[in-house]
Scaffold this active site. Structure first.
Site, short mmCIF file in Angstrom:
data_model
loop_
_atom_site.label_atom_id
_atom_site.label_comp_id
_atom_site.label_asym_id
_atom_site.label_seq_id
_atom_site.Cartn_x
_atom_site.Cartn_y
_atom_site.Cartn_z
N ASN A 104 49.81 54.16 34.74
CA ASN A 104 49.78 52.93 35.40
C ASN A 104 50.10 51.62 34.43
OD1 ASN A 104 47.50 50.90 35.13
ND2 ASN A 104 46.79 52.74 34.68
N PHE B 147 45.86 44.24 35.90
CA PHE B 147 44.79 43.41 36.45
C PHE B 147 44.92 42.61 37.72
CE2 PHE B 147 43.04 42.65 31.83
CZ PHE B 147 42.75 43.99 31.48
N SER C 141 43.38 47.12 27.68
CA SER C 141 44.45 47.61 28.62
C SER C 141 45.94 47.51 27.88
CB SER C 141 44.24 46.67 30.04
OG SER C 141 45.39 46.85 30.63
N ASN D 136 48.50 46.94 29.68
CA ASN D 136 49.38 46.38 30.73
C ASN D 136 49.17 44.79 30.88
OD1 ASN D 136 50.10 48.87 31.63
ND2 ASN D 136 48.43 49.17 32.68
N THR D 137 48.38 44.21 29.87
CA THR D 137 48.22 42.51 29.74
C THR D 137 48.90 42.54 28.22
OG1 THR D 137 46.45 42.37 31.15
CG2 THR D 137 46.74 40.69 29.38
N LYS E 181 35.49 47.78 25.77
CA LYS E 181 36.05 49.17 25.77
C LYS E 181 37.32 49.15 25.09
CE LYS E 181 38.17 51.51 29.99
NZ LYS E 181 38.20 51.81 31.53
N ASN F 84 40.13 53.67 27.29
CA ASN F 84 41.09 53.42 28.20
C ASN F 84 42.21 54.56 28.20
OD1 ASN F 84 42.65 51.62 29.96
ND2 ASN F 84 41.26 49.75 29.19
#
Ligand SMILES: Cc1cc2nc3c(=O)[nH]c(=O)nc-3n(C[C@H](O)[C@H](O)[C@H](O)COP(=O)(O)O)c2cc1C
Length: 338
Positions: free
Chosen positions: A112, A116, A181, A183-184, A223, A252
């Site tokens: 994925n 967010f 994450s 993805n940021t 996390k 994660n």
């Protein structure tokens, strides 16, 4: 009888994110909790007391599935011991362009690159407040995973996390500072020693100030990614203790897509079965440095009761799942806690 495999075959013909929205749409309906409790059984296991919270079982829903806190009663009826909602950012965000969730059924995996997407703290606070009106004995512990907005610089990141804490403090049991994450852009840099200290200290201070006016103290965790090396894990553990964190969520998704043997590189993080060993190894190492002083919530590739045991033997007190829920369906908790 578990009919989910039949349904799954049909659902897997559709776009992964569309199915996700469909599932949430069903789960937030007022009849969903009753239906979910009919198709699941109460697990026969000992409850766990952690911090001042009672967990009826150690299996929680990991962050990212119910990002906007829309279906907590349904998760409770599916027998989850706790739920982590989010990642929540101060203002609503749309996330990255679609498609941003891909299934790899032969690997029991997902990749994925969501970034967010969420309704923002105000609306999510209202939903959490609604659930919180139930008497404590009729609720399960709820955590909120908090993040920084895409456009917020790393230097100003602590302000976003503190804003989320202020807006949500009254309505959840624990908070997770998400610095892992993929993805940021640049978010994972916050795991570096000096940046992590600079981030966590003001957040801890904010939490202490919010906790000081109440007997209902909330817990503060962070996390981490599974892509840290041994030295970094040692540092992260030391910093967690030094900055007074109440726990660590590990892990994660991973940026290492090699188990999928793809022809073309894909953006995003890999979750599910291929992540299992890596995340267990991180938990084991983290646990050796923490020495039981603060708890670990283990997450990554848990699909069976043996996988749950593996995570707990490695040092996790609680375990979370995301990808296995997609593959195993509403009876996931029963399948993991026979
Ligand atoms: C589609 C998707 C979205 C996710 N969104 C988030 C998120 O918003 N915040 C977060 O901390 N983790 C997020 N995660 C990571 C999960 O919480 C979990 O850490 C990871 O998937 C490993 O667990 P699993 O192998 O059981 O899926 C997401 C995972 C997936 C697959």
């Amino acid at each position: 009888m578990n009919l989910y495999p039949l349904l799954r075959d049909q659902l897997f013909r559709l776009d992964a994110e569309a199915v996700h929205h469909l599932a949430l749409h069903c789960l937030k309906s007022p009849v969903a909790p009753a239906l979910c409790s009919i198709i699941t059984d109460k697990p026969r296991c000992q409850s766990i007391k952690l911090w001042d919270l009672q967990f009826s079982n150690p299996i929680g829903l990991a962050a990212g599935f119910d990002k906007n806190a829309e279906a907590i009663p349904a998760w409770q009826s599916m027998r989850f011991g706790f739920v982590e909602v989010g990642t929540v950012t101060p203002k609503p965000q749309v996330g990255n362009p679609r498609p941003r969730v891909r299934r790899f059924p032969q690997h029991q995996a997902l990749v994925n690159s969501m970034g967010f997407p969420n309704d923002g703290l105000e609306l999510i606070a209202r939903r959490l407040q609604h659930y919180r009106r139930l008497p404590a004995a009729r609720r399960i512990p709820v955590g909120v995973n908090i993040g920084k907005a895409k456009q917020t610089s790393l230097e100003a990141a602590h302000q976003d996390y503190c804003q989320c804490l202020r807006g949500l403090h009254a309505f959840a049991d624990y908070f997770v500072v998400n610095i892992s994450s993929p993805n940021t852009p640049n978010l994972r840099q916050l795991q570096n020693e000096s940046e992590l200290r600079r981030l966590l200290l003001p957040i801890r201070k904010e939490m202490d100030a919010l906790n000081s006016g109440t007997t209902d103290k909330k817990q503060l965790l962070f996390k981490i990614a599974p892509d840290l090396d041994e030295k970094q894990i040692e540092k992260v553990a030391q910093l967690g203790l030094e900055t007074g964190m109440d726990g660590i969520v590990a892990t994660n998704t991973t940026l290492d897509h090699s188990p999928l043997q793809l022809d073309q590189p894909l953006p995003g993080g890999l979750s599910g079965h291929p992540l299992r060993e890596k995340s267990t190894a991180i938990i084991r190492l983290l646990s050796s440095h923490l020495g039981g002083r603060i708890p670990i919530i283990g997450c990554g590739g848990v699909f069976t009761s043996d996988d749950v045991k593996e995570k707990m033997d490695a040092g996790a007190t609680l375990v979370q799942i995301y990808t296995s829920f997609v593959y195993l369906g509403p009876r996931s908790v029963n399948l993991l806690l026979p």
